[in-house]
Design a protein around this motif. Structure first.
Motif, PDB file in Angstrom:
ATOM      1  N   GLY A  13      31.626  41.687  49.884  1.00  0.00           N
ATOM      2  CA  GLY A  13      31.342  41.311  48.498  1.00  0.00           C
ATOM      3  C   GLY A  13      31.547  39.848  48.157  1.00  0.00           C
ATOM      4  N   LYS A  14      31.497  38.970  49.154  1.00  0.00           N
ATOM      5  CA  LYS A  14      31.725  37.545  48.879  1.00  0.00           C
ATOM      6  C   LYS A  14      30.631  36.978  47.961  1.00  0.00           C
ATOM      7  N   SER A  15      29.388  37.155  48.345  1.00  0.00           N
ATOM      8  CA  SER A  15      28.276  36.618  47.542  1.00  0.00           C
ATOM      9  C   SER A  15      28.226  37.268  46.167  1.00  0.00           C
ATOM     10  N   THR A  16      28.484  38.557  46.125  1.00  0.00           N
ATOM     11  CA  THR A  16      28.470  39.293  44.853  1.00  0.00           C
ATOM     12  C   THR A  16      29.489  38.707  43.885  1.00  0.00           C
ATOM     13  N   ALA A  17      30.703  38.438  44.378  1.00  0.00           N
ATOM     14  CA  ALA A  17      31.774  37.920  43.525  1.00  0.00           C
ATOM     15  C   ALA A  17      31.444  36.521  43.000  1.00  0.00           C
ATOM     16  N   ILE A  18      30.853  35.689  43.838  1.00  0.00           N
ATOM     17  CA  ILE A  18      30.546  34.315  43.430  1.00  0.00           C
ATOM     18  C   ILE A  18      29.467  34.302  42.347  1.00  0.00           C
ATOM     19  N   THR A  76      34.071  42.198  36.488  1.00  0.00           N
ATOM     20  CA  THR A  76      35.156  43.138  36.183  1.00  0.00           C
ATOM     21  C   THR A  76      34.973  44.484  36.887  1.00  0.00           C
ATOM     22  N   ALA A  77      33.805  44.716  37.480  1.00  0.00           N
ATOM     23  CA  ALA A  77      33.566  45.975  38.197  1.00  0.00           C
ATOM     24  C   ALA A  77      33.926  45.866  39.676  1.00  0.00           C
ATOM     25  N   ILE A  78      34.247  44.658  40.136  1.00  0.00           N
ATOM     26  CA  ILE A  78      34.590  44.474  41.545  1.00  0.00           C
ATOM     27  C   ILE A  78      35.966  45.073  41.812  1.00  0.00           C
ATOM     28  N   GLN A 107      33.964  42.374  30.307  1.00  0.00           N
ATOM     29  CA  GLN A 107      33.333  41.095  30.650  1.00  0.00           C
ATOM     30  C   GLN A 107      33.546  40.064  29.542  1.00  0.00           C
ATOM     31  N   ASN A 108      33.348  40.491  28.289  1.00  0.00           N
ATOM     32  CA  ASN A 108      33.520  39.580  27.163  1.00  0.00           C
ATOM     33  C   ASN A 108      34.968  39.115  27.029  1.00  0.00           C
ATOM     34  N   GLU A 109      35.904  40.031  27.270  1.00  0.00           N
ATOM     35  CA  GLU A 109      37.326  39.668  27.207  1.00  0.00           C
ATOM     36  C   GLU A 109      37.670  38.639  28.277  1.00  0.00           C
ATOM     37  N   LEU A 110      37.155  38.857  29.498  1.00  0.00           N
ATOM     38  CA  LEU A 110      37.427  37.926  30.588  1.00  0.00           C
ATOM     39  C   LEU A 110      36.743  36.583  30.329  1.00  0.00           C
ATOM     40  N   ARG A 111      35.540  36.634  29.806  1.00  0.00           N
ATOM     41  CA  ARG A 111      34.812  35.403  29.470  1.00  0.00           C
ATOM     42  C   ARG A 111      35.609  34.579  28.446  1.00  0.00           C
ATOM     43  N   MET A 112      36.189  35.268  27.469  1.00  0.00           N
ATOM     44  CA  MET A 112      36.984  34.589  26.444  1.00  0.00           C
ATOM     45  C   MET A 112      38.259  33.995  27.054  1.00  0.00           C
ATOM     46  N   ARG A 113      38.897  34.740  27.971  1.00  0.00           N
ATOM     47  CA  ARG A 113      40.125  34.244  28.616  1.00  0.00           C
ATOM     48  C   ARG A 113      39.847  32.973  29.415  1.00  0.00           C
ATOM     49  N   ILE A 114      38.723  32.951  30.116  1.00  0.00           N
ATOM     50  CA  ILE A 114      38.357  31.773  30.899  1.00  0.00           C
ATOM     51  C   ILE A 114      38.136  30.579  29.974  1.00  0.00           C
ATOM     52  N   SER A 115      37.410  30.797  28.899  1.00  0.00           N
ATOM     53  CA  SER A 115      37.111  29.726  27.946  1.00  0.00           C
ATOM     54  C   SER A 115      38.388  29.169  27.313  1.00  0.00           C
ATOM     55  N   LEU A 116      39.291  30.071  26.911  1.00  0.00           N
ATOM     56  CA  LEU A 116      40.563  29.635  26.312  1.00  0.00           C
ATOM     57  C   LEU A 116      41.406  28.880  27.324  1.00  0.00           C
ATOM     58  N   ARG A 176      37.384  53.143  49.307  1.00  0.00           N
ATOM     59  CA  ARG A 176      36.043  52.884  49.856  1.00  0.00           C
ATOM     60  C   ARG A 176      34.985  53.701  49.117  1.00  0.00           C
ATOM     61  N   VAL A 177      35.318  54.972  48.840  1.00  0.00           N
ATOM     62  CA  VAL A 177      34.383  55.834  48.104  1.00  0.00           C
ATOM     63  C   VAL A 177      34.147  55.271  46.707  1.00  0.00           C
ATOM     64  N   ARG A 178      35.214  54.814  46.055  1.00  0.00           N
ATOM     65  CA  ARG A 178      35.075  54.229  44.708  1.00  0.00           C
ATOM     66  C   ARG A 178      34.137  53.031  44.725  1.00  0.00           C
ATOM     67  N   ILE A 179      34.294  52.175  45.742  1.00  0.00           N
ATOM     68  CA  ILE A 179      33.460  50.966  45.845  1.00  0.00           C
ATOM     69  C   ILE A 179      31.993  51.349  46.059  1.00  0.00           C
ATOM     70  N   VAL A 180      31.757  52.311  46.951  1.00  0.00           N
ATOM     71  CA  VAL A 180      30.384  52.764  47.225  1.00  0.00           C
ATOM     72  C   VAL A 180      29.762  53.369  45.976  1.00  0.00           C
ATOM     73  N   GLU A 181      30.534  54.199  45.268  1.00  0.00           N
ATOM     74  CA  GLU A 181      30.022  54.826  44.048  1.00  0.00           C
ATOM     75  C   GLU A 181      29.709  53.786  42.983  1.00  0.00           C
ATOM     76  N   GLN A 182      30.595  52.796  42.852  1.00  0.00           N
ATOM     77  CA  GLN A 182      30.396  51.730  41.860  1.00  0.00           C
ATOM     78  C   GLN A 182      29.100  50.981  42.129  1.00  0.00           C
ATOM     79  N   ARG A 183      28.866  50.662  43.400  1.00  0.00           N
ATOM     80  CA  ARG A 183      27.664  49.930  43.752  1.00  0.00           C
ATOM     81  C   ARG A 183      26.420  50.810  43.581  1.00  0.00           C
ATOM     82  N   SER A 184      26.528  52.079  43.947  1.00  0.00           N
ATOM     83  CA  SER A 184      25.389  53.004  43.810  1.00  0.00           C
ATOM     84  C   SER A 184      25.006  53.175  42.352  1.00  0.00           C
ATOM     85  N   ASP A 185      26.014  53.307  41.486  1.00  0.00           N
ATOM     86  CA  ASP A 185      25.753  53.452  40.050  1.00  0.00           C
ATOM     87  C   ASP A 185      25.032  52.228  39.504  1.00  0.00           C
ATOM     88  N   PHE A 186      25.460  51.043  39.969  1.00  0.00           N
ATOM     89  CA  PHE A 186      24.823  49.811  39.505  1.00  0.00           C
ATOM     90  C   PHE A 186      23.376  49.729  39.982  1.00  0.00           C
TER      91      PHE A 186
END
Length: 342
Positions: free
Chosen positions: A47-52, A14-16, A241-250, A216-226
């Motif tokens: 971010g291909k590997s990251t997303a997978i 969900t942070a991608i 994450q929990n909400e998305l996990r539940m949506r996938i399961s449903l 681009r700055v947002r993406i760099v900052e997001q990755r730096s924070d992580f």
């Protein structure tokens, strides 16, 4: 919850930021693995590997027979062995396997090997499982798949489509389940897959380097924070994450109840026909992906909008290539979709 077996933090899905095509294709394939996997083509460092890895981390844990090399659930285990259902086996809940296939992998490493000496001298089928066994009930990821030997790509696609891997050596044959979502990625500058192979991927996502400086700055900052404080980043995204996990399961549970109107199915096939898509794979995948999207959006019936959202992902890699035409395949699909669906 957010760590793998080695307690290594996994970037939250969900942070991608951006790359909506890739994220949608991955989500729909984990909801319905029968879609047939996804080919992700795009620039390096997008971010291909990251997303997978991130989408794998969203999936609910699976029940397996303890120490089984094929990740079999107890029901399948009894079917594939001589044990009766009254026999006791140890089970455990494990994370959905995500297997990286290295570019230099050999056929034996992928499919597994049979110990011929043991088979001939002792009459016992001794099998050393490969990566296909490890990937059963999970995700098999091949980076730079366009550089992989075509023969190996054929094996991967055959196993992904049939759900089985067969190893034959000197008249000895061993077969085991190999049901997985095949995800391939590559850089188009390094060459495309042959059309015959590309067609067998269910979906095709195109990703590009973000051009907008603010994003681009947002993406760099997001990755730096992580990277600085992964635990805090994971806590911040826990609810999403929990909400998305539940949506996938449903969605996985409700998929079988989703319907698609006959008229809409005819329109999908009309689009495929207008685009001169060879075979019926495009029709089948588009229907499946539209139903998976409807399930994800908690709808019981596929709408025209569901079809619009996914049809490019399902068809553009199936179009015949004319080297004399410079029109993008996505634009061709858009034009015919607008004509047929309005």
């Amino acid at each position: 919850m957010f760590m793998n077996h080695f307690n290594r933090p996994i970037f939250p899905f969900t942070a991608i930021i951006g790359q909506e095509e890739m994220k949608l294709a991955l989500l729909l394939n984990v909801i319905d693995p029968k879609i047939g996997g996804v080919m992700i083509m795009g620039d390096r460092g997008t971010g291909k590997s990251t997303a997978i890895r991130a989408v794998t981390n969203l999936l609910p844990k699976i029940l397996v027979v303890k120490d089984d090399p094929f990740n079999l659930d107890p029901t399948s285990y009894f079917k594939n062995s001589n044990l009766s259902k009254s026999s006791k086996v140890m089970t455990e809940l494990v994370s959905v396997p995500m297997v990286d296939l290295p570019l230099g992998a050999t056929e034996d490493r992928v499919c597994g090997t049979i110990d011929l000496e043991k088979a001939l001298t002792e009459g016992v089928k001794s099998f050393e499982p490969g990566l296909l066994a490890k990937a059963n009930r999970g995700i098999l990821y091949v980076d730079e798949i366009n550089l992989l030997d075509d023969h190996l790509v054929d094996i991967l696609l055959d196993s992904a489509a049939s759900g089985w891997n067969t190893v034959e050596r000197e008249g000895i044959s061993i077969r085991h389940p190999a049901r997985f979502v095949l995800v391939g990625s590559g850089n188009p500058e390094e060459g495309e897959l042959r059309p015959q192979l590309l067609d067998r991927f269910g979906m095709h996502a195109e990703i590009k380097t973000v051009k907008n400086p603010v994003q681009r700055v947002r993406i760099v900052e997001q990755r730096s924070d992580f990277d600085k404080n992964p635990e805090e980043c994971l806590v911040n995204h826990r609810l999403a994450q929990n909400e998305l996990r539940m949506r996938i399961s449903l969605a996985q549970q409700s998929l079988s109840t989703v319907g698609i109107d006959y008229t809409l199915r005819v329109k999908i096939s009309e689009i495929c026909s207008e685009l001169n898509v060879d075979g019926l794979r495009g029709d089948i995948v588009t229907n499946r992906a539209a139903m998976a999207l409807a399930a994800y959006e908690q709808e019981r019936e596929v709408s025209v909008e569901h079809v619009r959202k996914i049809i490019k992902l399902c068809l553009r890699h199936r179009l015949r290539r004319d080297p004399l035409q410079s029109v993008d395949s996505s634009l061709k699909v858009d034009k015919v979709v607008h004509k047929v669906l309005g």
